[in-house]
Design an enzyme around this catalytic site. Structure first.
Site, PDB file in Angstrom:
ATOM      1  N   GLU A   1       0.875  -1.164   0.000  1.00  0.00           N
ATOM      2  CA  GLU A   1       0.000   0.000   0.000  1.00  0.00           C
ATOM      3  C   GLU A   1       0.916   1.219   0.000  1.00  0.00           C
ATOM      4  O   GLU A   1       1.808   1.325   0.855  1.00  0.00           O
ATOM      5  CB  GLU A   1      -0.880  -0.007   1.255  1.00  0.00           C
ATOM      6  CG  GLU A   1      -1.875   1.128   1.215  1.00  0.00           C
ATOM      7  CD  GLU A   1      -2.762   1.212   2.459  1.00  0.00           C
ATOM      8  OE1 GLU A   1      -2.744   0.291   3.288  1.00  0.00           O
ATOM      9  OE2 GLU A   1      -3.454   2.238   2.565  1.00  0.00           O
TER      10      GLU A   1
ATOM     11  N   ARG B   1       5.210 -12.879   9.626  1.00  0.00           N
ATOM     12  CA  ARG B   1       5.988 -11.675   9.360  1.00  0.00           C
ATOM     13  C   ARG B   1       7.421 -11.827   9.846  1.00  0.00           C
ATOM     14  O   ARG B   1       7.677 -12.538  10.812  1.00  0.00           O
ATOM     15  CB  ARG B   1       5.421 -10.499  10.161  1.00  0.00           C
ATOM     16  CG  ARG B   1       4.196  -9.932   9.604  1.00  0.00           C
ATOM     17  CD  ARG B   1       3.618  -8.846  10.493  1.00  0.00           C
ATOM     18  NE  ARG B   1       2.476  -8.319   9.781  1.00  0.00           N
ATOM     19  CZ  ARG B   1       2.540  -7.236   9.004  1.00  0.00           C
ATOM     20  NH1 ARG B   1       3.627  -6.513   8.916  1.00  0.00           N
ATOM     21  NH2 ARG B   1       1.480  -6.839   8.334  1.00  0.00           N
TER      22      ARG B   1
ATOM     23  N   LYS C   1       4.087   0.911   9.763  1.00  0.00           N
ATOM     24  CA  LYS C   1       4.273   2.121   8.954  1.00  0.00           C
ATOM     25  C   LYS C   1       3.706   3.351   9.649  1.00  0.00           C
ATOM     26  O   LYS C   1       4.230   4.445   9.512  1.00  0.00           O
ATOM     27  CB  LYS C   1       3.617   1.939   7.583  1.00  0.00           C
ATOM     28  CG  LYS C   1       4.479   1.106   6.648  1.00  0.00           C
ATOM     29  CD  LYS C   1       3.952   1.136   5.234  1.00  0.00           C
ATOM     30  CE  LYS C   1       2.890   0.108   5.044  1.00  0.00           C
ATOM     31  NZ  LYS C   1       2.472  -0.057   3.647  1.00  0.00           N
TER      32      LYS C   1
HETATM   33  P1  ATP Z   1       1.347  -1.804   7.941  1.00  0.00           P
HETATM   34  O1  ATP Z   1       0.438  -2.806   8.616  1.00  0.00           O
HETATM   35  O2  ATP Z   1       2.400  -1.241   8.836  1.00  0.00           O
HETATM   36  O3  ATP Z   1       0.605  -0.771   7.150  1.00  0.00           O
HETATM   37  P2  ATP Z   1       1.514  -3.651   5.834  1.00  0.00           P
HETATM   38  O4  ATP Z   1       2.038  -4.976   6.121  1.00  0.00           O
HETATM   39  O5  ATP Z   1       0.057  -3.544   5.739  1.00  0.00           O
HETATM   40  O6  ATP Z   1       2.141  -2.645   6.882  1.00  0.00           O
HETATM   41  P3  ATP Z   1       1.784  -3.355   3.028  1.00  0.00           P
HETATM   42  O7  ATP Z   1       2.221  -2.195   2.249  1.00  0.00           O
HETATM   43  O8  ATP Z   1       0.365  -3.788   2.894  1.00  0.00           O
HETATM   44  O9  ATP Z   1       2.141  -3.046   4.539  1.00  0.00           O
HETATM   45  O10 ATP Z   1       2.738  -4.583   2.769  1.00  0.00           O
HETATM   46  C1  ATP Z   1       3.046  -5.087   1.487  1.00  0.00           C
HETATM   47  C2  ATP Z   1       3.357  -6.553   1.596  1.00  0.00           C
HETATM   48  O11 ATP Z   1       4.462  -6.758   2.478  1.00  0.00           O
HETATM   49  C3  ATP Z   1       2.189  -7.318   2.162  1.00  0.00           C
HETATM   50  O12 ATP Z   1       2.007  -8.481   1.386  1.00  0.00           O
HETATM   51  C4  ATP Z   1       2.616  -7.628   3.559  1.00  0.00           C
HETATM   52  O13 ATP Z   1       2.054  -8.846   3.985  1.00  0.00           O
HETATM   53  C5  ATP Z   1       4.125  -7.722   3.444  1.00  0.00           C
HETATM   54  N1  ATP Z   1       4.778  -7.397   4.714  1.00  0.00           N
HETATM   55  C6  ATP Z   1       4.640  -6.286   5.447  1.00  0.00           C
HETATM   56  N2  ATP Z   1       5.358  -6.353   6.581  1.00  0.00           N
HETATM   57  C7  ATP Z   1       5.992  -7.545   6.575  1.00  0.00           C
HETATM   58  C8  ATP Z   1       6.873  -8.221   7.474  1.00  0.00           C
HETATM   59  N3  ATP Z   1       7.264  -7.665   8.620  1.00  0.00           N
HETATM   60  N4  ATP Z   1       7.320  -9.442   7.112  1.00  0.00           N
HETATM   61  C9  ATP Z   1       6.936 -10.003   5.966  1.00  0.00           C
HETATM   62  N5  ATP Z   1       6.112  -9.434   5.078  1.00  0.00           N
HETATM   63  C10 ATP Z   1       5.619  -8.224   5.366  1.00  0.00           C
HETATM   64 MG    MG Z   2      -1.297  -3.987   4.373  1.00  0.00          MG
END
Ligand code: ATP
Ligand code: MG
Length: 568
Positions: A37, A266, A276
């Site tokens: 995102e 994760r 984020k």
């Molecule tokens: P936040 O919850 O902080 O907004 P997010 O995980 O929703 O972060 P996205 O931009 O949706 O952020 O993430 C893009 C991709 O990266 C998604 O498929 C998510 O599952 C993966 N991702 C995010 N954080 C991690 C992590 N710590 N380890 C592995 N994959 C991750």
């Molecule tokens: Mg997300």
């Protein structure tokens, strides 16, 4: 594949993909995607997802899409999109051009929503967000059906179209899927598919006044892009029945690709936050100097700090793919960084806390150019010349007037080796009025040029130095952990407090003015070096300029991870 890759056992996701391919599913096609995102910069957790998705796309001779999940116009910005593309490329991953946007599918998603309404599977609800929340029930109690659930199809369609045109204010109505208010899975209790938002979208402008929820957009977008394996993190496991329900409504033919969702844990690191929202707060409130501050766990921060892309990929490989949440030790990341830098970084001498040494038997004005090996780990890196003169700087901590037993460096009457140069012996000490040592007097042995005594005599210590006449000045930024506790912002007993800002390390950045050997005058922004006995550094890409060198400390030399491993 190399022999080592072949013998390494497959992680559980690669095993699932292998089984699918072997069974002839999707004619053996493998298509994955990385779906950020665009509401922040990528962090080290995203590197794990990238490594996994692009690794699988590559290993199974398929491809990987980059898709921006841009369904929320309020939090998303072009700056983030550009930064994400930059970071993905820098990490060494190539998506199949062009990149995709969830917003490319707004019309298709809308048309499918109309189909759901026509099929009696969705309705417009006039309840407020609070009412919807309150009637959703709990984990143990079923929800209550909305009074608008039985609305006739034509009325739903008419209202939905008028919502889209912008006739109604934000929050006044939503489109909900009509599933089951008594389902034990809360996600199936008539989830919201569309909400009204009078907001300008970075790509579709003002064309839409309704925006799809993430849950409605996500699985459908995977399907549109022909994603075979939709890899996501564990929190989406509970959403999978909903994604399946949505896909079921699309009447996907048997010979069409239907995305298969697989969840993994994760990547977490201690002393690190990866939310984020919290990272944005650090930036907005000025606790760090932007998203690419070298203390940030962002890809751009780590790049600026000098972490090589290879080291970040290796970290993901070492941490591995897991089914259960766990926290990795940040020392593993630092170890991965050193492993790469040790092979690739040329060595130089830099003195961080200078103490002047005068060689009393060295001829005034004479300069001796000594050969120094650039990288003992890499013969092809060659040698360079280092000028030696009558006055040099050494590290203040390499001299002690009254040394304890274990001290192996310079002290009155002691002989040490100057790296690449000569043996010197301390003969006297000069002090200021406060009794502080301001200069050390030594003699050198001309027979020891290059650093060895022909008579075979040994010295206990070797120290680094820089010629006073030739020294360059540089600003060295010494970074330490951004947080003082392993688990920032987690309420006790998890070590931290519930306020992550109170766990910030006030000494995460200290700056020193250092003296460098002159060959560093040619260092370019981004260059990576090892200052012998001190650590790995890189030339800052933002603030360094010719004549005004700024180096970031990437990592100190001491490897906590190797130590932990030895202890067992
Ligand atoms: P936040 O919850 O902080 O907004 P997010 O995980 O929703 O972060 P996205 O931009 O949706 O952020 O993430 C893009 C991709 O990266 C998604 O498929 C998510 O599952 C993966 N991702 C995010 N954080 C991690 C992590 N710590 N380890 C592995 N994959 C991750
Ligand atoms: Mg997300």
């Amino acid at each position: 594949m190399t022999a080592t890759e072949e013998t390494k056992s497959l992680d559980f996701i690669r095993q699932i993909v292998t089984d699918d391919v072997n069974s002839g599913k999707n004619d053996g096609a493998v298509v994955t995607r990385f779906p950020p995102e665009p509401n922040g910069y990528l962090h080290i957790g995203h590197a794990m997802s990238l490594w996994l998705n692009f690794g699988i796309g590559h290993d199974f001779k398929g491809h990987t899409n980059l898709r921006f999940d841009d369904t929320n116009p309020i939090k998303e910005e072009q700056e983030y999109i550009d930064a994400i593309k930059d970071d993905v490329r820098w990490l060494g991953f190539e998506w199949k051009e062009p990149e995709h946007y969830a917003s490319d599918n707004f019309q298709q998603l809308y048309d499918w929503a109309i189909k759901l309404i026509r099929d009696g599977k969705a309705y417009i609800d006039d309840q407020t967000a609070d009412e919807i929340r309150e009637t959703r029930g709990t984990l143990t109690a079923p929800g209550t059906e909305s009074p608008f659930r039985g609305r006739p199809v034509e009325e739903n369609i008419d209202l939905f179209e008028r919502m889209k045109q912008g006739e109604f204010p934000d929050g006044s109505r939503v489109l909900r899927a009509k599933i089951d208010m008594t389902s034990p899975n809360m996600n199936l209790r008539d989830p919201v598919m569309y909400r009204i938002l009078h907001a300008t979208h970075h790509r579709t402008g003002d064309a839409w006044c309704v925006y799809p929820t993430y849950d409605w957009a996500h699985g459908q977008t995977d399907y549109i892009e022909g994603i075979t394996h939709s890899i996501c993190t564990l929190e989406f496991e509970i959403h999978r029945p909903l994604y399946d329900w949505y896909l079921d409504q699309l009447d996907i033919a048997a010979d069409q690709i239907r995305p298969r969702q697989i969840e993994f844990a994760r990547l977490n690191l201690n002393y690190t936050i990866m939310s984020k929202r919290k990272l944005l707060q650090l930036v907005k409130d000025g606790h760090v100097d932007g998203w690419d501050d070298p203390r940030m766990p962002t890809i751009s921060g780590m790049r600026r700090r000098g972490y090589p892309a290879e080291a970040l990929r290796n970290l993901c490989d070492k941490a591995g793919v897991a089914k259960r949440e766990r926290v990795n030790d940040i020392a593993l990341l630092e170890h991965s960084v050193r492993e790469v830098l040790n092979k690739t970084s040329p060595r130089f001498m830099a003195v961080l806390d200078p103490l002047k040494v005068t060689i009393s038997n060295w001829p005034e004005g004479e300069v001796d150019q000594l050969d120094a090996v650039n990288n003992p780990e890499d013969d092809s890196a060659g040698t360079r010349q280092v000028p030696f003169t009558k006055t040099i700087y050494i590290e203040r901590s390499d001299f002690m007037e009254e040394p304890p037993g274990k001290f192996r460096r310079l002290a009155p009457g002691r002989e040490v080796r100057l790296r690449w140069a000569y043996f010197i012996t301390c003969t006297d000490v000069l002090k200021d009025d406060q009794g502080e040592v301001v200069e050390v007097l030594c003699t050198y042995d001309p027979e020891t040029r290059g650093g060895d005594a022909p008579d075979g005599r040994k010295v206990k210590g070797t120290i680094h130095w820089v010629s006073v006449d030739h020294a360059l000045e540089a600003e060295l930024r010494l970074y330490d952990r951004l947080f003082l506790v392993e688990n920032p912002g987690k309420p006790p007993p998890d070590a931290g407090t519930d306020d992550f800002l109170s766990n910030l390390n006030p000494d995460s950045l200290t700056t020193v003015k250092a003296k460098l050997e002159p060959s560093l005058g040619e260092a370019k922004p981004g260059d990576q070096v090892q200052f012998e006995r001190v650590g790995y550094f890189c030339v800052d890409t933002k603030d360094s300029a010719p004549g005004q060198l700024v180096f970031n400390r990437t990592v100190p030399l001491r490897d906590a991870w190797a130590k932990l491993q030895k202890k067992g």
